[in-house]
Design a protein around this motif. Sequence first.
Motif, mmCIF file in Angstrom:
data_model
loop_
_atom_site.group_PDB
_atom_site.id
_atom_site.type_symbol
_atom_site.label_atom_id
_atom_site.label_comp_id
_atom_site.label_asym_id
_atom_site.label_seq_id
_atom_site.Cartn_x
_atom_site.Cartn_y
_atom_site.Cartn_z
ATOM 1 N N LEU A 21 52.663 -11.276 60.545
ATOM 2 C CA LEU A 21 52.658 -10.264 59.500
ATOM 3 C C LEU A 21 52.396 -10.954 58.162
ATOM 4 N N MET A 29 61.882 -8.373 65.596
ATOM 5 C CA MET A 29 61.426 -7.251 64.851
ATOM 6 C C MET A 29 59.923 -7.095 64.922
ATOM 7 N N LEU A 45 60.784 -4.502 54.664
ATOM 8 C CA LEU A 45 61.437 -3.465 55.449
ATOM 9 C C LEU A 45 62.580 -2.886 54.631
ATOM 10 N N GLY A 72 62.429 -3.869 66.055
ATOM 11 C CA GLY A 72 60.999 -3.743 66.276
ATOM 12 C C GLY A 72 60.560 -2.296 66.362
ATOM 13 N N LYS A 73 59.253 -2.107 66.309
ATOM 14 C CA LYS A 73 58.660 -0.787 66.351
ATOM 15 C C LYS A 73 57.404 -0.819 67.204
ATOM 16 N N THR A 74 57.173 0.260 67.936
ATOM 17 C CA THR A 74 55.956 0.382 68.718
ATOM 18 C C THR A 74 55.272 1.682 68.333
ATOM 19 N N PHE A 75 54.000 1.582 67.958
ATOM 20 C CA PHE A 75 53.197 2.730 67.550
ATOM 21 C C PHE A 75 52.052 2.911 68.539
ATOM 22 N N ASP A 93 51.311 -2.298 67.925
ATOM 23 C CA ASP A 93 50.368 -1.185 67.805
ATOM 24 C C ASP A 93 49.563 -1.107 69.095
ATOM 25 N N TYR A 133 54.961 -8.291 53.724
ATOM 26 C CA TYR A 133 55.718 -7.336 54.539
ATOM 27 C C TYR A 133 57.151 -7.205 54.032
ATOM 28 N N HIS A 169 57.571 -3.293 75.099
ATOM 29 C CA HIS A 169 58.472 -3.570 73.979
ATOM 30 C C HIS A 169 59.499 -4.655 74.323
ATOM 31 N N HIS A 197 56.220 -5.722 65.383
ATOM 32 C CA HIS A 197 55.511 -4.454 65.238
ATOM 33 C C HIS A 197 54.424 -4.451 66.299
#
Length: 114
Positions: free
Chosen positions: A104, A1, A110, A39-42, A5, A108, A26, A3
């Motif tokens: 993190l 998971m 979610l 997970g997230k990609t910004f 950036d 944190y 990713h 993150h």
Amino acid sequence: MPHIDIDYADTLSGVLDLPALVAELHPLVVERVDSVGVGKTFCRSSEAFVDGRPDAPFVHVTVGLLPGRGPAVKAELSDDVLALLGKHLSGVEGATYSAEVRDLDPSYRLHPTH
């Protein structure tokens, strides 16, 4: 998971293929840290980067992970991210790129949980 950036100079818009970078970055991160989450990609462009050169091309990647990975794993992942950035920025003269892998904060959360 994780993150992820990606901060980059807006002068790279149209030059840096962000979808291609994310498509490689990713899964690389998820695999290297043995993540079971999505997970997230910004991606964020930035108008300003101060290093003494106007319009300097830069990319900085920050990877935030849940605590538990040791310093060696984080350092190896940073090296892998730098290698990938080098590949994607090979045609950009004077590009500066960096990576940071960090835990993190314990605060944190979610929602909803997966």
